[in-house]
Design a protein around this motif. Structure first.
Motif, short mmCIF file in Angstrom:
data_model
loop_
_atom_site.label_atom_id
_atom_site.label_comp_id
_atom_site.label_asym_id
_atom_site.label_seq_id
_atom_site.Cartn_x
_atom_site.Cartn_y
_atom_site.Cartn_z
N TRP A 13 36.85 33.88 49.74
CA TRP A 13 37.94 34.67 49.20
C TRP A 13 38.46 34.06 47.89
O TRP A 13 38.38 32.84 47.70
CB TRP A 13 39.10 34.75 50.20
N TYR A 14 39.01 34.92 47.03
CA TYR A 14 39.53 34.46 45.74
C TYR A 14 40.90 35.07 45.50
O TYR A 14 41.16 36.24 45.83
CB TYR A 14 38.58 34.85 44.61
N LYS A 15 41.75 34.23 44.94
CA LYS A 15 43.08 34.69 44.54
C LYS A 15 42.94 35.36 43.18
O LYS A 15 42.37 34.79 42.25
CB LYS A 15 44.05 33.52 44.46
N ILE A 16 43.47 36.59 43.05
CA ILE A 16 43.33 37.34 41.81
C ILE A 16 44.69 37.92 41.41
O ILE A 16 45.61 37.99 42.22
CB ILE A 16 42.31 38.49 41.94
N THR A 17 44.75 38.34 40.16
CA THR A 17 45.89 39.13 39.69
C THR A 17 45.34 40.42 39.11
O THR A 17 44.24 40.46 38.56
CB THR A 17 46.71 38.38 38.62
N PHE A 18 46.13 41.50 39.25
CA PHE A 18 45.69 42.81 38.76
C PHE A 18 46.92 43.62 38.41
O PHE A 18 48.06 43.26 38.77
CB PHE A 18 44.86 43.52 39.83
N ALA A 19 46.70 44.71 37.70
CA ALA A 19 47.81 45.59 37.29
C ALA A 19 48.20 46.46 38.47
O ALA A 19 47.44 47.33 38.89
CB ALA A 19 47.39 46.44 36.10
N GLY A 20 49.39 46.23 39.01
CA GLY A 20 49.87 47.01 40.15
C GLY A 20 50.62 48.24 39.71
O GLY A 20 50.40 48.79 38.61
N ASN A 21 51.55 48.70 40.56
CA ASN A 21 52.35 49.88 40.24
C ASN A 21 53.18 49.65 38.98
O ASN A 21 53.84 48.62 38.83
CB ASN A 21 53.28 50.22 41.41
N GLY A 22 53.10 50.58 38.07
CA GLY A 22 53.84 50.48 36.82
C GLY A 22 53.25 49.49 35.84
O GLY A 22 53.86 49.17 34.83
N GLY A 23 52.03 48.99 36.13
CA GLY A 23 51.36 48.05 35.23
C GLY A 23 51.81 46.62 35.39
O GLY A 23 51.37 45.75 34.63
N ALA A 24 52.65 46.34 36.39
CA ALA A 24 53.11 44.96 36.59
C ALA A 24 52.01 44.11 37.20
O ALA A 24 51.24 44.57 38.04
CB ALA A 24 54.34 44.96 37.51
N ASP A 25 51.93 42.86 36.77
CA ASP A 25 50.94 41.94 37.31
C ASP A 25 51.25 41.68 38.78
O ASP A 25 52.37 41.33 39.15
CB ASP A 25 50.94 40.62 36.54
N THR A 26 50.22 41.86 39.62
CA THR A 26 50.36 41.69 41.06
C THR A 26 49.32 40.69 41.54
O THR A 26 48.18 40.70 41.07
CB THR A 26 50.18 43.02 41.80
N THR A 27 49.70 39.83 42.45
CA THR A 27 48.79 38.82 42.99
C THR A 27 48.28 39.27 44.35
O THR A 27 49.03 39.79 45.18
CB THR A 27 49.49 37.47 43.13
N GLY A 28 46.97 39.09 44.57
CA GLY A 28 46.36 39.43 45.85
C GLY A 28 45.10 38.64 46.06
O GLY A 28 44.79 37.70 45.29
N TYR A 29 44.33 39.00 47.09
CA TYR A 29 43.11 38.26 47.46
C TYR A 29 41.98 39.25 47.70
O TYR A 29 42.18 40.32 48.27
CB TYR A 29 43.35 37.41 48.70
N MET A 30 40.78 38.84 47.26
CA MET A 30 39.60 39.69 47.42
C MET A 30 38.39 38.79 47.64
O MET A 30 38.34 37.66 47.13
CB MET A 30 39.39 40.57 46.18
#
Length: 314
Positions: free
Chosen positions: A289-306
């Protein structure tokens, strides 16, 4: 009235008759199919005789009965030897359909951690397993094997990124497979050479297919050591598969893949990203698994795992 005797038939008749009435009667009866003998009437030749058909029917019945008594057992055996087996009908759609080329690989339980429609937000209730690369022995499967192999070291420490140590193994069949619990912390090649990748502690396992042995590798890598290993692009290799901390895109995701709140399918699904979605790999979270950041709701940076199977560096 006098009586006279016929010289032909010998019967007596009245002399009032010109000719013998008995002869005339006999002649008439002969022309009609009857014969008079000795002055008495005989049975008609035209009367049907029922005796002959009755005999024929009786003879046929006796022959059929005789055939049954002689060969009835053989007929019964032949019927028993050739049973009437019904043909099973196959309803369309019952057979399993093999996965078509281009489909996302299934996980350990045969399911894929992907929603049917990436445009539908996840509720977080999906607990499907992440897919596993087919044909490769996973660390989870290998760790379930019984112990039985002997290693030259069961615990050692690496202090800098790129530092390596080779472990030797004995016992077993002689054909070994080496697996790192987390390639983002320490990688291992087919000869048992372990190389530090980032800070952390990881198990390195070796198996011959029937038995295993495990070594603990402690990568006490300092921040300076990790920074010095960065390339000109400023990114650090986070696994032997080629993934690096930095820009990446989602791949092999079919209709989309979940981003989890933690490194595991038991964690809540935060969002669904389609193929080609741009993300940023922050670091390895262990177990692929890797910790990532992506553009969430409204373009805000969101942290998650994939999982790494769905990521590729740009």
């Amino acid at each position: 009235m006098a009586m006279k005797r016929c010289p032909v038939c010998g019967e007596k008749y009245s002399d009032t008759y010109k000719t013998c009435p008995f002869c005339e009667e006999e002649a008439a009866e002969r022309s009609g199919g009857k014969i008079r003998r000795g002055g008495r009437r005989s049975a008609s030749k035209g009367q049907p005789n029922l005796l002959t058909p009755t005999l024929v029917v009786l003879i046929l019945i006796m022959l059929a009965l005789l055939v049954y008594l002689l060969f009835g057992d053989q007929f019964q055996k032949k019927e028993e030897e050739t049973p009437n087996t019904p043909v099973e009908e196959v309803t369309p759609g019952e057979d399993e359909t093999p996965a078509e080329e281009g489909e996302t690989p299934a996980g350990e339980d045969g399911e894929v951690d992907m929603p049917e429609d990436p445009s539908v937000p996840s509720t977080g209730d999906d607990t499907q397993e992440e897919p596993e690369t087919s044909g490769e022995l996973s660390y989870e499967k290998a760790s379930a094997l019984p112990d039985g192999l002997t290693l030259s070291a069961s615990d050692f420490t690496l202090k800098t990124v790129g530092e390596s140590h080779t472990i030797t193994v004995s016992g077993g069949s002689g054909s070994y497979t080496w697996i790192s619990e987390d390639e983002g912390i320490a990688s291992v090649d087919s000869s048992g050479k372990v190389t530090a990748v980032s800070r952390g502690t990881v198990n390195v396992l070796v198996t011959d297919g029937s038995k295993k042995a495990v070594c603990i590798v402690r990568c006490n890598v300092s921040a300076d050591s990790a920074a010095s290993s960065s390339g000109s692009s400023g990114s650090t290799t986070s696994s032997s598969s080629g993934l690096k901390a930095g820009s990446a895109v989602v791949t092999n995701a079919g209709n989309g893949v979940f981003v989890r709140s933690g490194p595991g399918t038991e964690n809540e699904a935060l969002a669904t990203l389609p193929n080609g979605a741009e993300v940023k790999i922050v670091e390895s979270a262990g177990n692929g698994w890797y910790k990532i950041t992506f553009a969430g709701n409204g373009g805000a940076d969101t942290t998650g795992y994939m999982k790494g199977e769905f990521l590729a560096n740009q």
